[in-house]
Design an enzyme around this catalytic site. Structure first.
Site, PDB file in Angstrom:
ATOM      1  N   LYS A 221       2.754   1.188   6.621  1.00  0.00           N
ATOM      2  CA  LYS A 221       4.022   0.842   6.615  1.00  0.00           C
ATOM      3  C   LYS A 221       4.290   0.252   8.256  1.00  0.00           C
ATOM      4  CE  LYS A 221       6.523   3.156   2.845  1.00  0.00           C
ATOM      5  NZ  LYS A 221       7.686   3.593   2.354  1.00  0.00           N
ATOM      6  N   ARG A 255       2.000   9.851  -0.967  1.00  0.00           N
ATOM      7  CA  ARG A 255       1.918   8.756  -1.438  1.00  0.00           C
ATOM      8  C   ARG A 255       1.194   7.725  -0.691  1.00  0.00           C
ATOM      9  NH1 ARG A 255       4.680   3.900  -2.400  1.00  0.00           N
ATOM     10  NH2 ARG A 255       4.926   3.137  -4.577  1.00  0.00           N
TER      11      ARG A 255
END
Length: 279
Positions: A221, A255
Site C-alpha cells: 500500500k 491479507r
C-alpha cells in the site's frame, strides 16, 4: 480463537495468511494480471501451495478513487471464477471481497466460505441479514464514505477511539442479529492519511480489547511505497517489515499479495514467541 468455515474450524491463535486474488482491471497493484482462467488457476494454485489458508477474491477495486462498477458487472466477473475455483480446488477456503449482499449471497451459494466487506454492512443494509442466513464468518472493515470519497474523509476527533467506537457499534449490531464469527479489519489506507496509517499500526494491539480476530492488510500500500519513495511494484520488502510489526501487535490474519514471504513472517514470529498449539 477459531472461526467455522464450511464446517472446518480454523484456529487463528497461530496467524494465517489470506492471499489476494483481484480479477479487476484497475486494482492498484495487480489490476489486469488475472483476466483469464489459466492465469487465475495458476495464481491460486501458487498461493495455496505457498501456504495461504484463505483466498480473497475481489471483482470491484476499492482503491482510492476507483470507478463505480455495476452490480451486474461485478457478478458477471466474480461468479464464474467462484465456480471455477471451488471446482478445481474443492478444499479452498474462499473469501469474497464485496459490500453487496446479492453478490455475497450468490457466491456463497456457489461455494465461497466467508465474506470480506469493506463497509461493515453500512453500504448495503441487507448484508448482515445475508451473513446470518448463510451462517458464515464475516470480515468487517473500518472505512468512512466510499472508495470514491474516502480520501476526503480523514478527519477524526481521536483516530483510535473513533475506530474502536465504530467497531463496538458494528459488532454489537452483528451480534444482536446472531452473527458469531466476526473478524475486524482496521482498514489501512481507507479514509486515512499516511500518518494515520502508521499511528494505526503502532497501536494495533489496542484492537485486542474487542476480543475478536484482527486482519491486517498493508500489502504494497501507499503508506509503504510513498514513505520509501518508490512504487507498489517495489514495496515487497517494506510490506514484509510491516507485516512482522502487525503480527507483533496481535494480527491474526495477514491479507497479502505475496504469500510465500508472509508465510515466512509467520514462521519466524512463531519461533520468536515459542508458539504452542492450543489443545
Amino acid at each position: 480463537m477459531t472461526i467455522n468455515c464450511k464446517g472446518e474450524l480454523i484456529d487463528l491463535n497461530l496467524p494465517k495468511i489470506m492471499g489476494i486474488l483481484n480479477i479487476t482491471p484497475d486494482s492498484f497493484f495487480d489490476g489486469g494480471k488475472y483476466k483469464d482462467e489459466k492465469s487465475i488457476l495458476l495464481q491460486t494454485k501458487k498461493m495455496l501451495e505457498e501456504g495461504a489458508t484463505f483466498i480473497d477474491l475481489g471483482a470491484y477495486s476499492s482503491r482510492p478513487g476507483a470507478e463505480v462498477v455495476s452490480e451486474e458487472e461485478e457478478l458477471a466477473r466474480i461468479l464464474p471464477i467462484v465456480e471455477l475455483l471451488t471446482r478445481e480446488f474443492p478444499q479452498i477456503v474462499l473469501s469474497i471481497d464485496t459490500f453487496r449482499s446479492n453478490i455475497a449471497s450468490k457466491c456463497l451459494e456457489a461455494g465461497a466460505a466467508l465474506i470480506n466487506d469493506i463497509s461493515a454492512g453500512r453500504i448495503d443494509h441487507k448484508m448482515l441479514p445475508t451473513i446470518v442466513k448463510n451462517r458464515v464468518p464475516y470480515i468487517m472493515m473500518h472505512m468512512k464514505g466510499t472508495p470514491q470519497t474516502m480520501q476526503q474523509e480523514t478527519n477524526y476527533k481521536e483516530l483510535l477511539t473513533d475506530i474502536l467506537y465504530y467497531f463496538s457499534e458494528r459488532v454489537s449490531t452483528a451480534r444482536a442479529l446472531g452473527i458469531h464469527d466476526i473478524i475486524v479489519d482496521p482498514g489501512f489506507g481507507f479514509a486515512k492519511t499516511k500518518e494515520q496509517n502508521f499511528e494505526l499500526l503502532q497501536k494495533l494491539d489496542l484492537f485486542q480489547s474487542l476480543n475478536l480476530p484482527i486482519l491486517a492488510g498493508v500489502s504494497r500500500k501507499s503508506m509503504i511505497y510513498k514513505t520509501l519513495e518508490t512504487n507498489a511494484e517495489n514495496a515487497l520488502n517494506g510490506t514484509t517489515a510491516l507485516n512482522m510489526i502487525a503480527l507483533s501487535k496481535g494480527a491474526n490474519i495477514l491479507r497479502v499479495h505475496d504469500v510465500k514471504e508472509a508465510v515466512e513472517c509467520v514462521k519466524l514470529y512463531k519461533n520468536l514467541n515459542n508458539y504452542v498449539p492450543s489443545s
